[in-house]
Design a protein around this motif. Structure first.
Motif, PDB file in Angstrom:
ATOM      1  N   LEU A   1      -1.293 -25.577  -1.952  1.00  0.00           N
ATOM      2  CA  LEU A   1      -0.249 -25.522  -0.934  1.00  0.00           C
ATOM      3  C   LEU A   1      -0.884 -25.048   0.370  1.00  0.00           C
ATOM      4  CD1 LEU A   1       2.457 -23.663  -3.070  1.00  0.00           C
ATOM      5  CD2 LEU A   1       2.307 -26.126  -2.683  1.00  0.00           C
ATOM      6  N   TYR A   2      -0.576 -25.728   1.469  1.00  0.00           N
ATOM      7  CA  TYR A   2      -1.197 -25.412   2.762  1.00  0.00           C
ATOM      8  C   TYR A   2      -0.127 -25.096   3.798  1.00  0.00           C
ATOM      9  CZ  TYR A   2      -5.240 -27.589   0.519  1.00  0.00           C
ATOM     10  OH  TYR A   2      -6.250 -27.915  -0.349  1.00  0.00           O
ATOM     11  N   PRO A   3      -0.505 -24.292   4.825  1.00  0.00           N
ATOM     12  CA  PRO A   3      -1.805 -23.658   5.032  1.00  0.00           C
ATOM     13  C   PRO A   3      -2.053 -22.575   3.983  1.00  0.00           C
ATOM     14  CG  PRO A   3      -0.227 -22.824   6.601  1.00  0.00           C
ATOM     15  CD  PRO A   3       0.457 -23.942   5.887  1.00  0.00           C
ATOM     16  N   MET A   4      -3.328 -22.344   3.669  1.00  0.00           N
ATOM     17  CA  MET A   4      -3.712 -21.421   2.611  1.00  0.00           C
ATOM     18  C   MET A   4      -4.716 -20.388   3.108  1.00  0.00           C
ATOM     19  SD  MET A   4      -5.862 -22.152  -0.885  1.00  0.00           S
ATOM     20  CE  MET A   4      -4.785 -23.466  -1.432  1.00  0.00           C
ATOM     21  N   VAL A   5      -4.427 -19.131   2.815  1.00  0.00           N
ATOM     22  CA  VAL A   5      -5.374 -18.031   3.012  1.00  0.00           C
ATOM     23  C   VAL A   5      -5.763 -17.526   1.628  1.00  0.00           C
ATOM     24  CG1 VAL A   5      -5.709 -15.701   3.911  1.00  0.00           C
ATOM     25  CG2 VAL A   5      -4.424 -17.380   5.251  1.00  0.00           C
ATOM     26  N   PRO A   6      -6.994 -17.811   1.154  1.00  0.00           N
ATOM     27  CA  PRO A   6      -7.389 -17.385  -0.196  1.00  0.00           C
ATOM     28  C   PRO A   6      -7.627 -15.867  -0.269  1.00  0.00           C
ATOM     29  CG  PRO A   6      -8.745 -19.212   0.628  1.00  0.00           C
ATOM     30  CD  PRO A   6      -8.016 -18.633   1.799  1.00  0.00           C
ATOM     31  N   GLY A   7      -8.002 -15.435  -1.481  1.00  0.00           N
ATOM     32  CA  GLY A   7      -8.435 -14.050  -1.665  1.00  0.00           C
ATOM     33  C   GLY A   7      -7.522 -13.237  -2.546  1.00  0.00           C
ATOM     34  N   HIS A   8      -8.028 -12.809  -3.733  1.00  0.00           N
ATOM     35  CA  HIS A   8      -7.226 -11.975  -4.637  1.00  0.00           C
ATOM     36  C   HIS A   8      -8.049 -10.822  -5.222  1.00  0.00           C
ATOM     37  CE1 HIS A   8      -8.185 -15.285  -7.871  1.00  0.00           C
ATOM     38  NE2 HIS A   8      -9.195 -14.442  -7.742  1.00  0.00           N
ATOM     39  N   GLU A   9      -9.088 -10.426  -4.529  1.00  0.00           N
ATOM     40  CA  GLU A   9      -9.854  -9.232  -4.916  1.00  0.00           C
ATOM     41  C   GLU A   9      -9.848  -8.301  -3.693  1.00  0.00           C
ATOM     42  OE1 GLU A   9     -12.977 -11.264  -8.093  1.00  0.00           O
ATOM     43  OE2 GLU A   9     -13.698 -10.761  -6.094  1.00  0.00           O
ATOM     44  N   ILE A  10      -8.715  -7.632  -3.496  1.00  0.00           N
ATOM     45  CA  ILE A  10      -8.413  -6.953  -2.241  1.00  0.00           C
ATOM     46  C   ILE A  10      -8.496  -5.440  -2.411  1.00  0.00           C
ATOM     47  CG2 ILE A  10      -6.595  -6.554  -0.516  1.00  0.00           C
ATOM     48  CD1 ILE A  10      -5.427  -9.328  -1.452  1.00  0.00           C
ATOM     49  N   THR A  11      -9.217  -4.783  -1.511  1.00  0.00           N
ATOM     50  CA  THR A  11      -9.203  -3.316  -1.468  1.00  0.00           C
ATOM     51  C   THR A  11      -8.977  -2.862  -0.034  1.00  0.00           C
ATOM     52  OG1 THR A  11     -11.627  -3.229  -1.252  1.00  0.00           O
ATOM     53  CG2 THR A  11     -10.706  -2.985  -3.473  1.00  0.00           C
ATOM     54  N   GLY A  12      -8.384  -1.703   0.099  1.00  0.00           N
ATOM     55  CA  GLY A  12      -8.128  -1.159   1.422  1.00  0.00           C
ATOM     56  C   GLY A  12      -7.425   0.180   1.322  1.00  0.00           C
ATOM     57  N   LYS A  13      -6.750   0.565   2.414  1.00  0.00           N
ATOM     58  CA  LYS A  13      -6.043   1.854   2.454  1.00  0.00           C
ATOM     59  C   LYS A  13      -4.599   1.653   2.879  1.00  0.00           C
ATOM     60  CE  LYS A  13     -10.035   4.887   3.043  1.00  0.00           C
ATOM     61  NZ  LYS A  13     -10.615   6.018   3.789  1.00  0.00           N
ATOM     62  N   VAL A  14      -3.740   2.487   2.317  1.00  0.00           N
ATOM     63  CA  VAL A  14      -2.312   2.427   2.607  1.00  0.00           C
ATOM     64  C   VAL A  14      -2.058   2.896   4.036  1.00  0.00           C
ATOM     65  CG1 VAL A  14      -0.049   3.328   1.978  1.00  0.00           C
ATOM     66  CG2 VAL A  14      -1.721   2.790   0.184  1.00  0.00           C
ATOM     67  N   THR A  15      -1.271   2.116   4.771  1.00  0.00           N
ATOM     68  CA  THR A  15      -0.901   2.494   6.145  1.00  0.00           C
ATOM     69  C   THR A  15       0.576   2.849   6.278  1.00  0.00           C
ATOM     70  OG1 THR A  15      -0.553   0.156   6.708  1.00  0.00           O
ATOM     71  CG2 THR A  15      -2.721   1.110   7.196  1.00  0.00           C
ATOM     72  N   ALA A  16       1.412   2.398   5.333  1.00  0.00           N
ATOM     73  CA  ALA A  16       2.838   2.737   5.372  1.00  0.00           C
ATOM     74  C   ALA A  16       3.427   2.508   3.983  1.00  0.00           C
ATOM     75  CB  ALA A  16       3.577   1.878   6.397  1.00  0.00           C
ATOM     76  N   VAL A  17       4.469   3.258   3.650  1.00  0.00           N
ATOM     77  CA  VAL A  17       5.167   3.081   2.377  1.00  0.00           C
ATOM     78  C   VAL A  17       6.666   3.062   2.630  1.00  0.00           C
ATOM     79  CG1 VAL A  17       3.353   4.136   0.974  1.00  0.00           C
ATOM     80  CG2 VAL A  17       5.204   5.560   1.877  1.00  0.00           C
ATOM     81  N   GLY A  18       7.385   2.314   1.798  1.00  0.00           N
ATOM     82  CA  GLY A  18       8.830   2.264   1.900  1.00  0.00           C
ATOM     83  C   GLY A  18       9.491   3.522   1.368  1.00  0.00           C
ATOM     84  N   ALA A  19      10.782   3.651   1.637  1.00  0.00           N
ATOM     85  CA  ALA A  19      11.523   4.869   1.298  1.00  0.00           C
ATOM     86  C   ALA A  19      11.568   5.139  -0.207  1.00  0.00           C
ATOM     87  CB  ALA A  19      12.942   4.763   1.850  1.00  0.00           C
ATOM     88  N   LYS A  20      11.479   4.105  -1.043  1.00  0.00           N
ATOM     89  CA  LYS A  20      11.561   4.287  -2.488  1.00  0.00           C
ATOM     90  C   LYS A  20      10.193   4.406  -3.168  1.00  0.00           C
ATOM     91  CE  LYS A  20      15.968   1.820  -3.000  1.00  0.00           C
ATOM     92  NZ  LYS A  20      16.647   0.693  -3.688  1.00  0.00           N
ATOM     93  N   VAL A  21       9.137   4.379  -2.389  1.00  0.00           N
ATOM     94  CA  VAL A  21       7.790   4.434  -2.967  1.00  0.00           C
ATOM     95  C   VAL A  21       7.403   5.886  -3.229  1.00  0.00           C
ATOM     96  CG1 VAL A  21       5.350   3.931  -2.578  1.00  0.00           C
ATOM     97  CG2 VAL A  21       7.095   2.287  -1.855  1.00  0.00           C
ATOM     98  N   LYS A  22       7.069   6.195  -4.471  1.00  0.00           N
ATOM     99  CA  LYS A  22       6.709   7.560  -4.858  1.00  0.00           C
ATOM    100  C   LYS A  22       5.251   7.689  -5.295  1.00  0.00           C
ATOM    101  CE  LYS A  22      11.005   8.691  -4.254  1.00  0.00           C
ATOM    102  NZ  LYS A  22      11.391   9.407  -3.016  1.00  0.00           N
ATOM    103  N   ARG A  23       4.638   6.584  -5.722  1.00  0.00           N
ATOM    104  CA  ARG A  23       3.302   6.653  -6.329  1.00  0.00           C
ATOM    105  C   ARG A  23       2.175   6.603  -5.308  1.00  0.00           C
ATOM    106  NH1 ARG A  23       2.935   1.813  -8.891  1.00  0.00           N
ATOM    107  NH2 ARG A  23       0.914   2.438  -9.727  1.00  0.00           N
ATOM    108  N   PHE A  24       2.468   6.176  -4.091  1.00  0.00           N
ATOM    109  CA  PHE A  24       1.419   6.002  -3.087  1.00  0.00           C
ATOM    110  C   PHE A  24       1.822   6.688  -1.790  1.00  0.00           C
ATOM    111  CE2 PHE A  24       1.233   2.288  -5.897  1.00  0.00           C
ATOM    112  CZ  PHE A  24      -0.086   2.355  -6.324  1.00  0.00           C
ATOM    113  N   LYS A  25       0.799   7.079  -1.028  1.00  0.00           N
ATOM    114  CA  LYS A  25       1.033   7.679   0.283  1.00  0.00           C
ATOM    115  C   LYS A  25       0.029   7.114   1.271  1.00  0.00           C
ATOM    116  CE  LYS A  25      -1.909  11.758  -0.486  1.00  0.00           C
ATOM    117  NZ  LYS A  25      -2.593  11.204  -1.651  1.00  0.00           N
ATOM    118  N   VAL A  26       0.293   7.296   2.547  1.00  0.00           N
ATOM    119  CA  VAL A  26      -0.607   6.814   3.593  1.00  0.00           C
ATOM    120  C   VAL A  26      -1.998   7.404   3.378  1.00  0.00           C
ATOM    121  CG1 VAL A  26      -1.095   6.874   6.065  1.00  0.00           C
ATOM    122  CG2 VAL A  26       1.238   6.445   5.261  1.00  0.00           C
ATOM    123  N   GLY A  27      -3.018   6.551   3.463  1.00  0.00           N
ATOM    124  CA  GLY A  27      -4.402   6.978   3.293  1.00  0.00           C
ATOM    125  C   GLY A  27      -4.972   6.747   1.911  1.00  0.00           C
ATOM    126  N   ASP A  28      -4.127   6.443   0.914  1.00  0.00           N
ATOM    127  CA  ASP A  28      -4.624   6.207  -0.444  1.00  0.00           C
ATOM    128  C   ASP A  28      -5.523   4.971  -0.499  1.00  0.00           C
ATOM    129  OD1 ASP A  28      -3.302   8.378  -1.495  1.00  0.00           O
ATOM    130  OD2 ASP A  28      -1.699   7.213  -2.449  1.00  0.00           O
TER     131      ASP A  28
END
Length: 347
Positions: A56-83
């Motif tokens: 399906l196009y347009p396509m942006v590949p990539g499924h081995e993703i790492t990074g840091k959390v920049t924001a979390v929703g109000a119901k998110v309890k397991r993660f915080k900014v900077g994780d």
């Protein structure tokens, strides 16, 4: 919605290049992530070039993703900014089928893959990790152990779980004799993980060219499959064979290397599958099986296991403008053993 930088394709014949894509705003259950690194999987090439016929196009590949959390929703309890976090091959599932309820989301009847897929609305394209940011439901975000560097951990989100899952399911453990076919992106992870599970590990490769590397990664022995004597010497020897390659092999010959009740597990799908006599299966009560990544629970278990044993992928770090060259090198098996894109080069 926010516009972000990405790299992808608009059709199967096009080289990868800059794109702008939209990401949704962070919802109550969402985690927003600044992507630092994204691994390059051979399936990225197949899908970007429509070699499986379902792109399906347009396509942006990539499924081995790492990074840091920049924001979390109000119901998110397991993660915080900077994780430190990761996103693998799935970003959602139906949540209702028997497989989902057993934490086996990879076998869901309606999986939402990280790219080349439609959202649940059946019209919004999901776009992958060759991009600067991603927003994912908290249930499909994974925690990266603090001791693992984000660049070398990225391939664990596909290559790592693809090999850990069958080794775990078929009980690679002390005293078990495990063979790994092929020492590529998947194979080198299989050797490392099987070694950490304390199995006796053998690499089966066409030649002995990679013997030193295999031993360094944790193999106990290496045998060349181009030598017919290998199949005589190792007849009825292994409890488990993990086949990491997608080329046509004589599956019957490899099944003959298994003990009674042994299993050979396929992780790749050759375009020209071999004919197989039933006798190698019948005469040893052997199994020929397949395996596909892992669910979210098992993927987190794999990451924690790799953190405990300090296991990461052997990588070659590249800027995004080298991705087309990297694709050609992957096809030629000219990488030790996984390309990882430094997403800072896209920002």
């Amino acid at each position: 919605m926010q516009q972000i930088k990405a790299y992808g394709v608009s059709n199967a014949a096009q080289a990868l290049g800059p794109l702008q894509i939209s990401r949704r705003d962070t919802g109550a259950d969402d985690v927003a992530i600044d992507i630092a690194y994204c691994g390059v999987c051979h399936s990225d090439i197949h899908q970007a070039r429509n070699e499986w016929g379902n792109s399906l196009y347009p396509m942006v590949p990539g499924h081995e993703i790492t990074g840091k959390v920049t924001a979390v929703g109000a119901k998110v309890k397991r993660f915080k900014v900077g994780d430190k976090v990761g996103v693998g091959c799935l970003v959602d599932s139906c949540r209702e089928c028997p497989d989902c309820k057993e934490h086996l989301e990879q076998f869901c009847t309606r999986p939402i893959f990280t790219y080349n897929c439609l959202e649940k609305d059946n019209k919004t394209l999901v776009q992958g990790g060759y991009s600067t940011k991603i927003v994912v439901h908290q249930d499909f975000v994974l925690r990266i152990p603090d001791n693992l560097p984000l660049d070398k951990a990225a391939p664990l989100l596909c290559a790592g779980i693809t090999t850990y899952s069958p080794l775990h399911h078929w009980n690679a453990s002390p005293g078990k004799k495990v063979a790994i076919i092929g020492l590529g992106g998947l194979g080198h992870m299989a050797v490392k993980i099987a070694h950490a599970l304390k199995a006796q590990v053998t690499l089966l490769s066409r030649s002995l060219d990679k013997k030193d590397d295999a031993m360094r990664l944790g193999a106990d022995q290496v045998h060349a499959t181009s030598d017919p004597k290998t199949f005589e010497k190792l007849s009825r020897y292994f409890d488990l064979i993990i086949n990491t390659v997608s080329v046509k092999l004589d599956w019957g010959a490899y099944l003959g290397l298994l003990k009674r009740d042994g299993a050979m597990v396929l992780l790749g799908a050759p375009s020209d599958a071999p004919q197989l006599s039933a006798f190698p299966l019948i005469m040893g009560r052997r199994s020929l099986a397949g395996s596909l990544i892992g669910g979210l629970k098992e993927t987190q278990e794999m990451l924690d296991f790799c953190g405990k044993h300090n296991i990461t992928s052997d990588i070659e770090l590249i800027p995004i403008n080298k991705i087309n060259e990297a694709y050609e090198r992957v096809i030629k098996a000219d990488v030790k053993y996984r390309f990882v894109i430094d997403i800072a080069s896209l920002k």
